[in-house]
Structure formats: C-alpha cells, structure tokens
Design a protein around this motif. Sequence first.
Motif, PDB file in Angstrom:
ATOM      1  N   ALA A 123       0.815  -1.224   0.000  1.00  0.00           N
ATOM      2  CA  ALA A 123       0.000   0.000   0.000  1.00  0.00           C
ATOM      3  C   ALA A 123       0.840   1.261   0.000  1.00  0.00           C
ATOM      4  N   TRP A 124       2.059   1.189   0.514  1.00  0.00           N
ATOM      5  CA  TRP A 124       2.918   2.379   0.586  1.00  0.00           C
ATOM      6  C   TRP A 124       3.144   2.989  -0.798  1.00  0.00           C
ATOM      7  N   ILE A 125       3.229   2.149  -1.794  1.00  0.00           N
ATOM      8  CA  ILE A 125       3.431   2.633  -3.163  1.00  0.00           C
ATOM      9  C   ILE A 125       2.110   2.646  -3.938  1.00  0.00           C
ATOM     10  N   GLY A 126       1.371   1.566  -3.850  1.00  0.00           N
ATOM     11  CA  GLY A 126       0.189   1.399  -4.686  1.00  0.00           C
ATOM     12  C   GLY A 126      -0.949   2.352  -4.384  1.00  0.00           C
ATOM     13  N   THR A 127      -1.234   2.591  -3.101  1.00  0.00           N
ATOM     14  CA  THR A 127      -2.380   3.445  -2.753  1.00  0.00           C
ATOM     15  C   THR A 127      -2.183   4.906  -3.170  1.00  0.00           C
ATOM     16  N   PRO A 128      -1.032   5.542  -2.895  1.00  0.00           N
ATOM     17  CA  PRO A 128      -0.850   6.923  -3.362  1.00  0.00           C
ATOM     18  C   PRO A 128      -0.994   7.073  -4.875  1.00  0.00           C
ATOM     19  N   ILE A 129      -0.505   6.101  -5.632  1.00  0.00           N
ATOM     20  CA  ILE A 129      -0.639   6.170  -7.098  1.00  0.00           C
ATOM     21  C   ILE A 129      -2.101   5.995  -7.496  1.00  0.00           C
ATOM     22  N   HIS A 130      -2.818   5.132  -6.791  1.00  0.00           N
ATOM     23  CA  HIS A 130      -4.255   4.945  -7.019  1.00  0.00           C
ATOM     24  C   HIS A 130      -4.998   6.269  -6.815  1.00  0.00           C
ATOM     25  N   GLU A 131      -4.742   6.921  -5.697  1.00  0.00           N
ATOM     26  CA  GLU A 131      -5.441   8.178  -5.394  1.00  0.00           C
ATOM     27  C   GLU A 131      -4.981   9.313  -6.303  1.00  0.00           C
ATOM     28  N   LEU A 132      -3.721   9.269  -6.721  1.00  0.00           N
ATOM     29  CA  LEU A 132      -3.226  10.285  -7.653  1.00  0.00           C
ATOM     30  C   LEU A 132      -4.005  10.241  -8.960  1.00  0.00           C
ATOM     31  N   GLY A 133      -4.397   9.047  -9.383  1.00  0.00           N
ATOM     32  CA  GLY A 133      -5.202   8.910 -10.594  1.00  0.00           C
ATOM     33  C   GLY A 133      -6.529   9.636 -10.468  1.00  0.00           C
ATOM     34  N   HIS A 134      -7.195   9.472  -9.319  1.00  0.00           N
ATOM     35  CA  HIS A 134      -8.448  10.200  -9.074  1.00  0.00           C
ATOM     36  C   HIS A 134      -8.205  11.713  -9.084  1.00  0.00           C
ATOM     37  N   LEU A 135      -7.154  12.123  -8.393  1.00  0.00           N
ATOM     38  CA  LEU A 135      -6.883  13.554  -8.226  1.00  0.00           C
ATOM     39  C   LEU A 135      -6.623  14.242  -9.556  1.00  0.00           C
ATOM     40  N   LEU A 136      -5.779  13.654 -10.387  1.00  0.00           N
ATOM     41  CA  LEU A 136      -5.452  14.266 -11.679  1.00  0.00           C
ATOM     42  C   LEU A 136      -6.687  14.384 -12.560  1.00  0.00           C
ATOM     43  N   GLN A 137      -7.523  13.372 -12.554  1.00  0.00           N
ATOM     44  CA  GLN A 137      -8.737  13.416 -13.365  1.00  0.00           C
ATOM     45  C   GLN A 137      -9.722  14.466 -12.839  1.00  0.00           C
ATOM     46  N   CYS A 138      -9.743  14.680 -11.535  1.00  0.00           N
ATOM     47  CA  CYS A 138     -10.579  15.750 -10.962  1.00  0.00           C
ATOM     48  C   CYS A 138     -10.193  17.096 -11.557  1.00  0.00           C
ATOM     49  N   TYR A 139      -8.895  17.358 -11.632  1.00  0.00           N
ATOM     50  CA  TYR A 139      -8.419  18.626 -12.183  1.00  0.00           C
ATOM     51  C   TYR A 139      -8.728  18.730 -13.677  1.00  0.00           C
ATOM     52  N   ILE A 140      -8.558  17.628 -14.392  1.00  0.00           N
ATOM     53  CA  ILE A 140      -8.811  17.636 -15.835  1.00  0.00           C
ATOM     54  C   ILE A 140     -10.272  17.955 -16.139  1.00  0.00           C
ATOM     55  N   TRP A 141     -11.179  17.419 -15.337  1.00  0.00           N
ATOM     56  CA  TRP A 141     -12.613  17.545 -15.612  1.00  0.00           C
ATOM     57  C   TRP A 141     -13.286  18.641 -14.794  1.00  0.00           C
ATOM     58  N   GLY A 142     -12.485  19.492 -14.173  1.00  0.00           N
ATOM     59  CA  GLY A 142     -13.022  20.690 -13.544  1.00  0.00           C
ATOM     60  C   GLY A 142     -13.750  20.475 -12.237  1.00  0.00           C
ATOM     61  N   HIS A 143     -13.512  19.374 -11.556  1.00  0.00           N
ATOM     62  CA  HIS A 143     -14.130  19.154 -10.254  1.00  0.00           C
ATOM     63  C   HIS A 143     -13.333  19.866  -9.158  1.00  0.00           C
ATOM     64  N   ARG A 144     -14.021  20.305  -8.141  1.00  0.00           N
ATOM     65  CA  ARG A 144     -13.349  20.981  -7.022  1.00  0.00           C
ATOM     66  C   ARG A 144     -12.976  19.941  -5.968  1.00  0.00           C
ATOM     67  N   VAL A 145     -11.682  19.800  -5.734  1.00  0.00           N
ATOM     68  CA  VAL A 145     -11.186  18.832  -4.755  1.00  0.00           C
ATOM     69  C   VAL A 145     -11.302  19.439  -3.359  1.00  0.00           C
ATOM     70  N   THR A 146     -11.990  18.741  -2.468  1.00  0.00           N
ATOM     71  CA  THR A 146     -12.211  19.254  -1.114  1.00  0.00           C
ATOM     72  C   THR A 146     -11.315  18.594  -0.075  1.00  0.00           C
ATOM     73  N   ARG A 147     -10.925  17.354  -0.336  1.00  0.00           N
ATOM     74  CA  ARG A 147     -10.089  16.659   0.647  1.00  0.00           C
ATOM     75  C   ARG A 147      -9.370  15.497  -0.017  1.00  0.00           C
ATOM     76  N   VAL A 148      -8.091  15.306   0.350  1.00  0.00           N
ATOM     77  CA  VAL A 148      -7.289  14.225  -0.226  1.00  0.00           C
ATOM     78  C   VAL A 148      -6.533  13.505   0.886  1.00  0.00           C
ATOM     79  N   LYS A 149      -6.538  12.209   0.839  1.00  0.00           N
ATOM     80  CA  LYS A 149      -5.705  11.398   1.728  1.00  0.00           C
ATOM     81  C   LYS A 149      -5.035  10.339   0.870  1.00  0.00           C
ATOM     82  N   PHE A 150      -3.737  10.498   0.638  1.00  0.00           N
ATOM     83  CA  PHE A 150      -3.032   9.572  -0.238  1.00  0.00           C
ATOM     84  C   PHE A 150      -2.789   8.210   0.428  1.00  0.00           C
TER      85      PHE A 150
END
Length: 275
Positions: free
Chosen positions: A56-83
């Motif tokens: 999880a130390w490597i896999g989970t942050p990369i998993h969440e990074l995928g969500h985060l980048l797509q949020c920015y691409i599609w104009g969603h407002r990110v309110t909270r992130v936990k990698f």
Amino acid sequence: MKFLESLLNTLMLSLVELFYLVGLLIGVGFLLGVLEKYSNKFLFKTFGPRGVLATAWIGTPIHELGHLLQCYIWGHRVTRVKFLQLNSPSGVLGYVEHQYNPGNIYQQIGNFFIGMGPIFSGIGVLIIGMYLLVPESYQTFREYIVVHISTDVQDSNDLMVIGRAVLAITKSLFTIENMLNPLFWIFLVLAISISSHIALSRADINGSAKGLLMIFFVSFITNLVTSFFGIDTYVFITRLTEYNAYVLAFSSIAILFSIITLLISYVLYKLKTGW
C-alpha cells in the motif's frame, strides 16, 4: 413508423459506440479487480493485514493520484485528499473527495474518468518505470506497439491483442540481463505494488456509472443530429477500434503484473498452509 425505426437505429448505434469507447476499459477494470481481489485474499490469509499494507505504501498513493489528476482535468473541485492512511477504522487506505456542478455536462462526464483514474495512473507509472529502470524492455515494447498495433489492428481480436502484448512484455522483461540488473528488481517491486492497488473500489465504480450515463446521453443526441443531416459516423467507429487496440496493449502491462502478483500471493499462501 420510419421515425421509430430511425430512433431505434440511433439507439443501437449509440450503444455500439459506447462499447467501443469505454466498454473495453471497463472490462480491463473488472479483470484487474478480480485479480486484485484474489491476490489480497491470499496475502491476507498468509500475513494478515500486513500482507496488504506492505504494497500500500506505493500502490495506494498512485491509485489516489489517478483520481486527483482526473478531478483537475474535468473541472471538479477537490475538497479533501488522503493519499495513504494505515490506521483507518473503516479500512479505507486513501480517498479523494470532490464536488462538481450537476448542471455541467462536461463535469458530469468527468465522473466516469475520475472513477477510472487509478487505471490511467497505474498504467502510466508502470510505463514510466519501465522507461527509466529497464529501458531496453521499454524499447522492445514500444517497437511492438508501433509494428503490430499500428498495422494489424483491424485483423486482431481483443484477446489476441492482449495475449500478444503480454507475451511481448514478458519476453522483454524476464531476460538474463535484467535478472542481473538491480534496477529490474526495483521495477518489479514497484510494478507488483501498483498492480496490487490499481483496481477500482465500489465507490469508484458508483461514481463512474454516473458519468457513463451522461456519455451515453451525449452520444445519443449527437447521433440524432448527425442522422438528421445524413452524416455517416462509421469512420468514427473505425477510429474507436484502433483506439481500443492501444488501450488493450497498454493495459496488458497492468494485467501481466496483476497475474504475477496473484501467482506470488498464491505460492506464499500454499507455502504457509502446506501443498
């Protein structure tokens, strides 16, 4: 009667386009989910929660990074992130919370790609890792893409594309030269960790479903308009076929290492419980 027939044809065309556009991507996500489920099951039975957390130390942050980048691409407002969170009572290792305007079609479509984000980020990091750590293998895979996908796309079915791509990657990676290269083993740990956490959660799937409905709606309306003006969309479907061949070829990297992770976890489980 002609109107109803035309409406039905447009509906079927939209369904076909939806399948070619995102159907195989969904299929890849489902396959990775099944492989990850059984891998984590064997790791949990062998080592307990530590077996899953080890990757999880490597896999989970990369998993969440995928969500985060797509949020920015599609104009969603990110309110909270936990990698990464290892001590959550709910067992959730990470999350990205976001908000969007329900009246914005672009942002609604984005829900699908945000949910699918971990597949994009996982495959992307695997390719970058191959490029940096085992460049000879990356070059071999790149040449395979250029030669076979570009020229044989119309003559290959989906399983053949995946099978040939997996075989090409396997041959290029597991060589004597790589086995003696410490960077290869670093890449292998990286790849196993990513593939162990690349699959979509139930929340990811639910979010993607919202976007999928909007994609179908936009496709249906577009086809109605093009049908009215007598525009042939067959060329578009042909292009989607080529696009899917690339999706499958690149996805084969994640599929290969998910299979390797499953085999390793199964062998460890058998070694502990006895053959």
